[in-house]
Every structure is written in structure tokens, then in C-alpha cells.
Scaffold this motif. Sequence first.
Motif, PDB file in Angstrom:
ATOM      1  N   ASN A 122       0.832  -1.213   0.000  1.00 48.43           N
ATOM      2  CA  ASN A 122       0.000   0.000   0.000  1.00 48.43           C
ATOM      3  C   ASN A 122       0.861   1.256   0.000  1.00 48.43           C
ATOM      4  O   ASN A 122       0.666   2.175  -0.804  1.00 48.43           O
ATOM      5  CB  ASN A 122      -0.893   0.047   1.249  1.00 48.43           C
ATOM      6  CG  ASN A 122      -2.002  -0.972   1.280  1.00 48.43           C
ATOM      7  OD1 ASN A 122      -2.379  -1.454   2.344  1.00 48.43           O
ATOM      8  ND2 ASN A 122      -2.552  -1.312   0.130  1.00 48.43           N
TER       9      ASN A 122
ATOM     10  N   SER B  21       3.068   6.757  -6.723  1.00 48.86           N
ATOM     11  CA  SER B  21       2.065   7.487  -7.493  1.00 48.86           C
ATOM     12  C   SER B  21       2.184   8.995  -7.274  1.00 48.86           C
ATOM     13  O   SER B  21       2.112   9.787  -8.218  1.00 48.86           O
ATOM     14  CB  SER B  21       0.665   7.005  -7.104  1.00 48.86           C
ATOM     15  OG  SER B  21      -0.328   7.651  -7.878  1.00 48.86           O
TER      16      SER B  21
ATOM     17  N   CYS C  14      -6.597   5.792   2.407  1.00 49.23           N
ATOM     18  CA  CYS C  14      -5.968   5.420   1.124  1.00 49.23           C
ATOM     19  C   CYS C  14      -4.851   6.393   0.775  1.00 49.23           C
ATOM     20  O   CYS C  14      -4.439   6.486  -0.373  1.00 49.23           O
ATOM     21  CB  CYS C  14      -6.988   5.361  -0.007  1.00 49.23           C
ATOM     22  SG  CYS C  14      -7.727   6.948  -0.397  1.00 49.23           S
TER      23      CYS C  14
ATOM     24  N   THR D 171      -5.871  10.565  -2.871  1.00 48.59           N
ATOM     25  CA  THR D 171      -6.934  10.121  -3.770  1.00 48.59           C
ATOM     26  C   THR D 171      -6.966  10.909  -5.070  1.00 48.59           C
ATOM     27  O   THR D 171      -7.035  10.341  -6.152  1.00 48.59           O
ATOM     28  CB  THR D 171      -8.301  10.247  -3.077  1.00 48.59           C
ATOM     29  OG1 THR D 171      -8.216   9.723  -1.752  1.00 48.59           O
ATOM     30  CG2 THR D 171      -9.368   9.491  -3.834  1.00 48.59           C
TER      31      THR D 171
ATOM     32  N   ALA E 189      -8.201  11.284 -10.310  1.00 47.26           N
ATOM     33  CA  ALA E 189      -7.571  10.201  -9.550  1.00 47.26           C
ATOM     34  C   ALA E 189      -6.057  10.219  -9.740  1.00 47.26           C
ATOM     35  O   ALA E 189      -5.553  10.519 -10.833  1.00 47.26           O
ATOM     36  CB  ALA E 189      -8.143   8.856  -9.995  1.00 47.26           C
TER      37      ALA E 189
ATOM     38  N   THR F  97      -4.902   4.595 -10.284  1.00 47.98           N
ATOM     39  CA  THR F  97      -6.078   4.353  -9.448  1.00 47.98           C
ATOM     40  C   THR F  97      -7.349   4.770 -10.184  1.00 47.98           C
ATOM     41  O   THR F  97      -7.295   5.357 -11.263  1.00 47.98           O
ATOM     42  CB  THR F  97      -5.989   5.121  -8.120  1.00 47.98           C
ATOM     43  OG1 THR F  97      -6.200   6.522  -8.373  1.00 47.98           O
ATOM     44  CG2 THR F  97      -4.636   4.935  -7.453  1.00 47.98           C
ATOM     45  N   GLU F  98      -8.483   4.480  -9.574  1.00 47.22           N
ATOM     46  CA  GLU F  98      -9.775   4.769 -10.179  1.00 47.22           C
ATOM     47  C   GLU F  98     -10.737   5.298  -9.107  1.00 47.22           C
ATOM     48  O   GLU F  98     -10.701   4.844  -7.957  1.00 47.22           O
ATOM     49  CB  GLU F  98     -10.334   3.474 -10.783  1.00 47.22           C
ATOM     50  CG  GLU F  98     -11.635   3.612 -11.555  1.00 47.22           C
ATOM     51  CD  GLU F  98     -12.127   2.268 -12.088  1.00 47.22           C
ATOM     52  OE1 GLU F  98     -13.194   2.274 -12.727  1.00 47.22           O
ATOM     53  OE2 GLU F  98     -11.468   1.229 -11.849  1.00 47.22           O
TER      54      GLU F  98
ATOM     55  N   VAL G  19     -13.307   4.717  -4.013  1.00 50.62           N
ATOM     56  CA  VAL G  19     -11.917   4.672  -4.454  1.00 50.62           C
ATOM     57  C   VAL G  19     -11.476   3.223  -4.664  1.00 50.62           C
ATOM     58  O   VAL G  19     -11.748   2.349  -3.834  1.00 50.62           O
ATOM     59  CB  VAL G  19     -10.986   5.332  -3.408  1.00 50.62           C
ATOM     60  CG1 VAL G  19      -9.546   5.375  -3.914  1.00 50.62           C
ATOM     61  CG2 VAL G  19     -11.481   6.732  -3.060  1.00 50.62           C
ATOM     62  N   ARG G  20     -10.768   2.996  -5.787  1.00 52.95           N
ATOM     63  CA  ARG G  20     -10.239   1.668  -6.110  1.00 52.95           C
ATOM     64  C   ARG G  20      -8.764   1.800  -6.472  1.00 52.95           C
ATOM     65  O   ARG G  20      -8.379   2.692  -7.223  1.00 52.95           O
ATOM     66  CB  ARG G  20     -11.003   1.065  -7.278  1.00 52.95           C
ATOM     67  CG  ARG G  20     -10.467  -0.262  -7.775  1.00 52.95           C
ATOM     68  CD  ARG G  20     -11.351  -0.852  -8.866  1.00 52.95           C
ATOM     69  NE  ARG G  20     -10.796  -2.123  -9.334  1.00 52.95           N
ATOM     70  CZ  ARG G  20     -10.131  -2.266 -10.474  1.00 52.95           C
ATOM     71  NH1 ARG G  20      -9.961  -1.236 -11.298  1.00 52.95           N
ATOM     72  NH2 ARG G  20      -9.637  -3.441 -10.808  1.00 52.95           N
ATOM     73  N   GLY G  21      -7.924   0.922  -5.918  1.00 52.77           N
ATOM     74  CA  GLY G  21      -6.512   0.960  -6.257  1.00 52.77           C
ATOM     75  C   GLY G  21      -5.660   0.296  -5.193  1.00 52.77           C
ATOM     76  O   GLY G  21      -6.148  -0.058  -4.110  1.00 52.77           O
ATOM     77  N   SER G  22      -4.386   0.166  -5.493  1.00 51.70           N
ATOM     78  CA  SER G  22      -3.465  -0.506  -4.563  1.00 51.70           C
ATOM     79  C   SER G  22      -3.132   0.342  -3.348  1.00 51.70           C
ATOM     80  O   SER G  22      -2.430  -0.123  -2.446  1.00 51.70           O
ATOM     81  CB  SER G  22      -2.169  -0.871  -5.297  1.00 51.70           C
ATOM     82  OG  SER G  22      -2.426  -1.805  -6.326  1.00 51.70           O
ATOM     83  N   HIS G  23      -3.596   1.591  -3.324  1.00 49.53           N
ATOM     84  CA  HIS G  23      -3.374   2.448  -2.154  1.00 49.53           C
ATOM     85  C   HIS G  23      -4.480   2.310  -1.118  1.00 49.53           C
ATOM     86  O   HIS G  23      -4.363   2.866  -0.021  1.00 49.53           O
ATOM     87  CB  HIS G  23      -3.255   3.905  -2.590  1.00 49.53           C
ATOM     88  CG  HIS G  23      -4.450   4.442  -3.317  1.00 49.53           C
ATOM     89  ND1 HIS G  23      -5.284   3.642  -4.076  1.00 49.53           N
ATOM     90  CD2 HIS G  23      -4.965   5.710  -3.406  1.00 49.53           C
ATOM     91  CE1 HIS G  23      -6.241   4.395  -4.598  1.00 49.53           C
ATOM     92  NE2 HIS G  23      -6.067   5.641  -4.214  1.00 49.53           N
TER      93      HIS G  23
END
Length: 350
Positions: A26, A33, A154, A157, A175, A179-180, A201-205
Motif C-alpha cells: 500500500n 504514485s 488510502c 486520492t 484520480a 487508481t480509479e 476509491v479503487r486501487g493498490s493504495h
Amino acid sequence: DIDLACLIYTSGSTGEPKGVMSTHANMAFAASSIIQYLENVPEDIIINVLPLSFDYGLYQLLMAFKFGGTLVLERSFTYPAAVLKRIEQERVTGLPGVPTLFAVLLQMDLTKFDLSSLRYLTNTAAALPVEHIQRLRDAFPWARLYSMYGLTECKRTLYLPPEELERRPGSVGIAIPGTEVWIEDENGNQLEPGEVGELVVRGSHVMQGYWNNPKATAEGYHPGRYPAERLLYTGDLFKMDEEGFLYFVARKDDIIKSRGEKVAPKEVEGALYRLPGIVEAAVIGVPDELLGEAVKAFVVCGEGHQLTEKDVLRHCAQHLEDFMMPKYVEFRDSLPKTSSGKIQAAALKN
């Protein structure tokens, strides 16, 4: 990668602090990013006046390690002239700040300092008033100003590319890379531009949840479309324009319901900041037998400025619809803040 790296506690500005569980993966992803869109290079020198217990402050350290830059540590921004002198001496290129820090800067005579080394300024923790964005751009015309939005759950964002500030100063952007995000209504339907709903929020964070708090974890983190994937439901209301740029409206819990209408505190605060002399403002709802909730404004005046309640209400009447008008105005010498400098609206309700 999936081992727990640290617990970072939320600021507690809207309730009890909660420990957010962050894995190595994370944190490495989030740092990479942010470095990508800030375009950090080994020659960058960042000054950090933020607490290292605050994720914004901690990530200045992690990012400097990651891109091979230099980090100058200051205990706080209590003595702003000393910090500006340090920026001058160290030839600092990056200044991460929060709205209260920039409000102090804007009251100072910056011509006394050589700040020409600054390449960029960043803001998060709370949205910068549009009025302050315009004044910061005037004060630092050579530097890139990044208006951003994030939360501990997260890390970061959204960010607004600096070249978009002129066109949409009220936006906190798009974003972050890799990420999305999207906006949903209360029934889980994805909303169209202009409609207000909760940011997802969607993503590896997206972190792993709250330490020893499965109830809060289940409320904020929902399963995603793939095995082991988590989506973060932020609890923040946003709207999107036709080009996909996002605008913060309010925390869901902070919406004031007055006269049968919904009032976003940020919109009232934005109007207050446009009144010369106001350096800090916060708006809450207070119980009212007739209105349900009445709008109450807390304001701090800058040095040398004297305003009355009539001055504030007259100004608001020119910039706000009737149902948004404050019923009460309270002047204070300062507003309660977290250790990271974020105004504590919850403390004003007590």
C-alpha cells in the motif's frame, strides 16, 4: 508486500481517531504514485513542518527516500519567519502545507525572503478556499500549486494538475496515477456529471481497514470486483464535471439540514473567505426549533482587521442563497485544530 507496515491514525477531526492498517505494498504504491505526478527528482529539497505521525508528514520522508531527494525537518510552523528563512538557506524546492499554514503565509510580507527556489507547493488535509488559491498563485507565480484531496484510509486520492487551476480553481482534480474513482448514490448506482454522491476509491493504495475495529472496517471498506480487492467508501460527498474533474461538497455527516434544504459547510466557508479580513472560517449546524438546524459560522480575523456580525451577514447575503445564510456568527481568536493543523469542526459542536 502484504505484511503490515504501520498503523497511521486518522486525525480525529470528525470523530474518534482510528488506526488505519497499511501494508508495505500500500505504502510503496502510494508514494510512487505521488512522486509521479509531482515529478520529483533527486535534486528536490522538501521542507517538512508537518508531524511525522500525520500521513502527509510521514510520506514526505518516505518519498524523499524513494526518489533520492533531501528532506529538511522543522518541528512545526509556529515561527513562520524562521521556516521561510530556512527555505531560503536550504534552497528548498517543495513546500507541503495545509490551509491553516497557507493562511498564515498570506498574512506575511513575503518580499523579505528569497523563495525563488520553490518549484512546487502542495495542499491537502482540507480544501483550500478559492480566494486563497488565487492569492497563493499571485504570491508564487513561478511555482506549481497542487490542490489535492486524500484521507488516511488510502493516503492520497485526487490531485489537480496545476495547469487546470485557472479553469477550475474549486476542483481537487482527478484520480492519482494507477487508481480509479467514481461517485455513487445511496443505492450503489454510479452517478452522472453534476450529481452529488459518495466518492468511491479503487486501487493498490486502499488500505486494509481499521485496527481492532471490524465494524468500522465493514462500513468503510467493501469487496471489489476481484478476489481480495477492497473498495474504499470515503464518506465524502463529491460531484464531477463533464470533463471528469471532481469537486468536494461535504462530509456526509457534516451536511446541515436547514429549512428542508441541505447546506454544505464548505460552500458557506468559501463565501466567508471571500470577505477581506477573514483568515479562518468554519461552519456547523446547531439545533433550531424552527429551522431544524441553523447555520453557525465561526470566524477568525487577521491582524489589523475588525469586522462585525453585520459586516459578515451583509457579505453572506451577497454571495449565498437565503437558506445558506448563517443565523449566528461567532468571532474567535483561533479555531481548534488537530496536530496536523486541520480545523476540528467536531470540537466546535461541543
